[in-house]
Design an enzyme around this catalytic site. Structure first.
Site, PDB file in Angstrom:
ATOM      1  N   THR A  26     -17.637  -5.493  16.930  1.00  0.00           N
ATOM      2  CA  THR A  26     -16.408  -4.548  16.777  1.00  0.00           C
ATOM      3  C   THR A  26     -16.476  -3.362  17.807  1.00  0.00           C
ATOM      4  O   THR A  26     -17.537  -2.992  17.852  1.00  0.00           O
ATOM      5  CB  THR A  26     -16.350  -3.976  15.520  1.00  0.00           C
ATOM      6  OG1 THR A  26     -15.043  -3.187  15.228  1.00  0.00           O
ATOM      7  CG2 THR A  26     -17.329  -3.259  15.048  1.00  0.00           C
ATOM      8  N   GLY A 150      -7.448  -6.943   3.847  1.00  0.00           N
ATOM      9  CA  GLY A 150      -6.959  -5.666   4.470  1.00  0.00           C
ATOM     10  C   GLY A 150      -6.210  -5.753   5.902  1.00  0.00           C
ATOM     11  O   GLY A 150      -6.636  -6.673   6.428  1.00  0.00           O
ATOM     12  N   LYS A 162      -5.810  -0.854  -2.734  1.00  0.00           N
ATOM     13  CA  LYS A 162      -5.847  -2.493  -3.652  1.00  0.00           C
ATOM     14  C   LYS A 162      -6.837  -2.446  -4.540  1.00  0.00           C
ATOM     15  O   LYS A 162      -6.505  -3.020  -5.710  1.00  0.00           O
ATOM     16  CB  LYS A 162      -6.292  -3.539  -2.400  1.00  0.00           C
ATOM     17  CG  LYS A 162      -5.064  -3.650  -1.520  1.00  0.00           C
ATOM     18  CD  LYS A 162      -5.728  -4.861  -0.455  1.00  0.00           C
ATOM     19  CE  LYS A 162      -4.332  -5.135   0.737  1.00  0.00           C
ATOM     20  NZ  LYS A 162      -3.085  -4.945   0.055  1.00  0.00           N
ATOM     21  N   LYS A 176     -11.853  -8.504   1.898  1.00  0.00           N
ATOM     22  CA  LYS A 176     -11.978  -8.966   3.068  1.00  0.00           C
ATOM     23  C   LYS A 176     -11.287  -7.992   4.042  1.00  0.00           C
ATOM     24  O   LYS A 176     -10.048  -7.888   4.096  1.00  0.00           O
ATOM     25  CB  LYS A 176     -11.586 -10.210   3.357  1.00  0.00           C
ATOM     26  CG  LYS A 176     -12.009 -10.702   4.874  1.00  0.00           C
ATOM     27  CD  LYS A 176     -11.263 -11.936   5.411  1.00  0.00           C
ATOM     28  CE  LYS A 176     -10.178 -11.321   6.221  1.00  0.00           C
ATOM     29  NZ  LYS A 176     -10.258 -10.661   7.450  1.00  0.00           N
ATOM     30  N   GLU A 179     -11.152  -8.031  10.736  1.00  0.00           N
ATOM     31  CA  GLU A 179     -12.310  -8.054  11.690  1.00  0.00           C
ATOM     32  C   GLU A 179     -12.380  -7.071  12.666  1.00  0.00           C
ATOM     33  O   GLU A 179     -13.138  -6.924  13.487  1.00  0.00           O
ATOM     34  CB  GLU A 179     -12.320  -9.652  11.941  1.00  0.00           C
ATOM     35  CG  GLU A 179     -11.344 -10.133  12.930  1.00  0.00           C
ATOM     36  CD  GLU A 179     -10.031 -10.880  12.265  1.00  0.00           C
ATOM     37  OE1 GLU A 179      -9.433 -11.471  12.905  1.00  0.00           O
ATOM     38  OE2 GLU A 179      -9.797 -10.193  10.816  1.00  0.00           O
ATOM     39  N   VAL A 180     -11.032  -6.603  12.933  1.00  0.00           N
ATOM     40  CA  VAL A 180     -11.007  -5.221  13.924  1.00  0.00           C
ATOM     41  C   VAL A 180     -11.505  -4.093  13.607  1.00  0.00           C
ATOM     42  O   VAL A 180     -12.121  -3.582  14.185  1.00  0.00           O
ATOM     43  CB  VAL A 180      -9.420  -5.432  14.399  1.00  0.00           C
ATOM     44  CG1 VAL A 180      -9.123  -4.414  15.595  1.00  0.00           C
ATOM     45  CG2 VAL A 180      -8.784  -6.844  14.782  1.00  0.00           C
ATOM     46  N   VAL A 230       3.688 -11.080   8.745  1.00  0.00           N
ATOM     47  CA  VAL A 230       4.745 -12.026   8.019  1.00  0.00           C
ATOM     48  C   VAL A 230       4.391 -13.287   8.056  1.00  0.00           C
ATOM     49  O   VAL A 230       4.434 -13.900   6.935  1.00  0.00           O
ATOM     50  CB  VAL A 230       6.273 -11.784   8.447  1.00  0.00           C
ATOM     51  CG1 VAL A 230       7.234 -13.028   7.924  1.00  0.00           C
ATOM     52  CG2 VAL A 230       6.916 -10.418   8.366  1.00  0.00           C
ATOM     53  N   GLU A 251       2.313  -6.981   1.488  1.00  0.00           N
ATOM     54  CA  GLU A 251       2.917  -5.841   2.155  1.00  0.00           C
ATOM     55  C   GLU A 251       2.745  -6.183   3.592  1.00  0.00           C
ATOM     56  O   GLU A 251       1.905  -6.429   4.262  1.00  0.00           O
ATOM     57  CB  GLU A 251       2.335  -4.443   2.005  1.00  0.00           C
ATOM     58  CG  GLU A 251       3.371  -3.338   2.294  1.00  0.00           C
ATOM     59  CD  GLU A 251       2.833  -2.923   3.931  1.00  0.00           C
ATOM     60  OE1 GLU A 251       3.817  -3.421   4.701  1.00  0.00           O
ATOM     61  OE2 GLU A 251       1.890  -2.360   4.209  1.00  0.00           O
ATOM     62  N   CYS A 285       3.117   0.394   9.679  1.00  0.00           N
ATOM     63  CA  CYS A 285       4.150  -0.706   9.280  1.00  0.00           C
ATOM     64  C   CYS A 285       5.557  -0.237   9.026  1.00  0.00           C
ATOM     65  O   CYS A 285       6.500  -0.905   9.089  1.00  0.00           O
ATOM     66  CB  CYS A 285       3.484  -1.697   8.091  1.00  0.00           C
ATOM     67  SG  CYS A 285       3.066  -0.677   6.520  1.00  0.00           S
ATOM     68  N   GLU A 463       2.631  -1.874  -4.066  1.00  0.00           N
ATOM     69  CA  GLU A 463       1.544  -1.113  -4.470  1.00  0.00           C
ATOM     70  C   GLU A 463       1.827   0.485  -4.615  1.00  0.00           C
ATOM     71  O   GLU A 463       2.883   0.950  -4.312  1.00  0.00           O
ATOM     72  CB  GLU A 463       0.776  -1.222  -2.995  1.00  0.00           C
ATOM     73  CG  GLU A 463       0.175  -2.397  -2.680  1.00  0.00           C
ATOM     74  CD  GLU A 463      -0.701  -2.631  -1.449  1.00  0.00           C
ATOM     75  OE1 GLU A 463      -2.029  -3.019  -1.859  1.00  0.00           O
ATOM     76  OE2 GLU A 463      -0.513  -2.234  -0.308  1.00  0.00           O
TER      77      GLU A 463
END
Length: 489
Positions: A26, A150, A162, A176, A179-180, A230, A251, A285, A463
């Protein structure tokens, strides 16, 4: 050498080595520096995390709601005490300006945990009288072990969003992160453990989409809460259903309309539009990227927007004065630049930005200038598809009915907003817009009390808010007969 060294999985209240033998890197998106090597979870690691969560969940659910509430409140205290430390980590991992992460990411995440800690003791059943000697009562029971997956734009905030309702209701969660941006979820796990959350109730497994698929398809996961795109969301929903008919909350993406009517305060409207497009470098988003402006005020509005764009302070995320940082990764930069080229090719008028920034300290970072397009049409790629970057499209309209129809002409339905001094028109318009999150004369705030989620292909479920807590429980109905039982045979 990396800044933070080797990062392991967090299972059963502490760090453990992954069994896959694989790691991924990362990077700091502002400098290109290697931040950490992160161990990738295997299928065996996912199984171990879920087994640990099952054990921890039994202990957690056996506590009283007040006990759970106190522990979650302690986690809130620890998050706030460590706000600066966590914000610095989030800035390095995401590229967000430190001024933003200090004020928003951990603060709002802690607020959501505090909100659900307060609601934990309000989970109640019903008593329904049937007749003089019989009644029904209901219990709201936890689902069991839930999975959280996430996104990379708000790593610790999403983890808080969450976990808070899930844990408040007596569930465990295997989480989880993207990974970014994988680092801050591990710190949240440490905080939960220190606060007194039993071992296994919050586990963190790292990796790419294959790890998310292992969680989603696992028969011992009762619910999946996913934040992301999506197309991935459709795969999550399909796998969740095919594997065990597990519940899902998703979401997903958005291409949200912001409608500026002819009576709008232009300074306010321009401020809202710039915030709705360039906060967090446009990686939000709910961004209001389709800015519909009444024809009579379009030129004046556009000028005010451009004046504000010139004042945006692009810089090093660690500098206190910076309010606009890099995109999160090289892949995201390439994607955004591709959309910008598409806008040019389709005839949109480039009014600001449109380029990668490469001079000086920008050289090794993933920076793109805040970008504004005018003369946009509804059929353009930059208007129809989610960019997830700092690209504003300005479109003009003439009538209320026309703009509502155009605003709704999308498979997205996450957010929408209107700017007008006429509150009757504001409410009338909002009620006709097909979006789950709406703002009038403002943009972007999502407090803990406010349910957030999308219509159409922008999501399933919500949420935050009271409703979300209920969806982390299942209802058991019990009939009690006090009188004589009348046999059928």
């Amino acid at each position: 050498m990396s800044v933070y060294g080797l990062q392991r999985l967090y299972i059963g209240g502490g760090y453990v080595d992954a069994t896959s033998g694989k790691t991924f890197d990362t990077f700091d998106p502002a400098t290109g520096d290697l931040l950490a090597q992160v161990q990738q979870a295997s299928a065996a690691d996912v199984d171990r995390a879920i087994a640990s969560a099952q054990e921890g969940q039994r202990e957690w659910a056996a506590m009283t709601a007040m006990q759970r509430s106190r522990i979650l409140r302690r986690a809130v205290e620890l998050l706030r005490e460590r706000n600066d430390e966590l914000a610095a980590l989030e800035t390095r991992d995401t590229g967000k300006p430190i001024a933003e992460t200090l004020a928003v990411d951990i603060v709002t995440g802690a607020d959501v945990i505090e909100y659900y800690a307060g609601l934990a003791t309000a989970i109640e059943g019903l008593q329904v009288p049937l007749r003089a000697d019989s009644f029904v009562y209901t219990r709201r029971e936890p689902l069991g072990v839930c999975a959280g997956i996430g996104a990379w734009n708000y790593p610790i905030q999403i983890a808080c969003w969450k976990t808070a309702p899930a844990l408040a209701a007596g569930n465990a969660m295997v989480f989880k992160p993207s990974e970014v941006t994988p680092l801050s979820a591990l710190k949240l796990a440490e905080i939960y453990t220190e606060a007194g959350v039993p071992a296994g109730v919050f586990n963190v497994v790292q990796g790419d989409g294959s790890v998310g698929a292992l969680l989603t398809g696992h028969p011992d996961i009762a619910k999946v809460s996913f934040t992301g795109g999506v197309e991935t969301g459709k795969k999550v929903m399909s796998l969740a259903g095919a594997s065990s008919l597990k519940e899902v909350t998703m979401e997903l993406g958005g291409k949200s309309p912001l409608i500026v009517f002819d009576d709008a305060d232009l300074d306010r409207a321009a401020d809202i539009a710039v915030t709705a497009n360039f906060f967090s470098s446009g990686q939000v988003c709910t961004n209001g990227t389709r800015v519909f402006v009444h024809r009579s005020i379009k030129d004046a509005f556009t000028q005010k927007v451009l004046e504000r764009v010139k004042r945006i302070r692009v810089g090093k995320p660690t500098d206190a004065d910076t309010n606009f940082g890099p995109l999160v990764s090289a892949a995201q930069l390439d994607k955004v630049l591709g959309f910008i080229e598409s806008g040019k090719a389709e005839g949109a008028k480039l009014l600001a930005g449109g380029t990668r920034l490469t001079e000086g300290h920008f050289a090794n970072g993933q920076y793109v200038a805040p970008t504004v397009f005018g003369d946009c049409r509804d059929d353009m790629k930059i208007v129809r598809e989610e960019i997830f970057g700092p690209v504003m499209s300005i479109l003009e309209f003439e009538s209320e009915d026309e703009v509502i129809a155009r605003a709704n002409d999308t498979h997205y339905g996450l957010a929408a907003g209107v700017v007008t001094e006429n509150l009757s028109r504001a409410h009338r318009t909002i009620h006709r817009l097909e979006a789950g999150i709406c703002w009038i004369n403002t943009w972007g705030e999502s407090p803990a009390e406010m349910p957030v989620g999308g219509y159409k292909q922008s999501g399933v479920g919500r949420e935050n808010g009271i409703t979300t807590l209920e969806h982390y429980t299942r209802i058991k109905s019990v009939q009690v007969e006090l009188g004589r039982y009348n046999p059928v045979f």
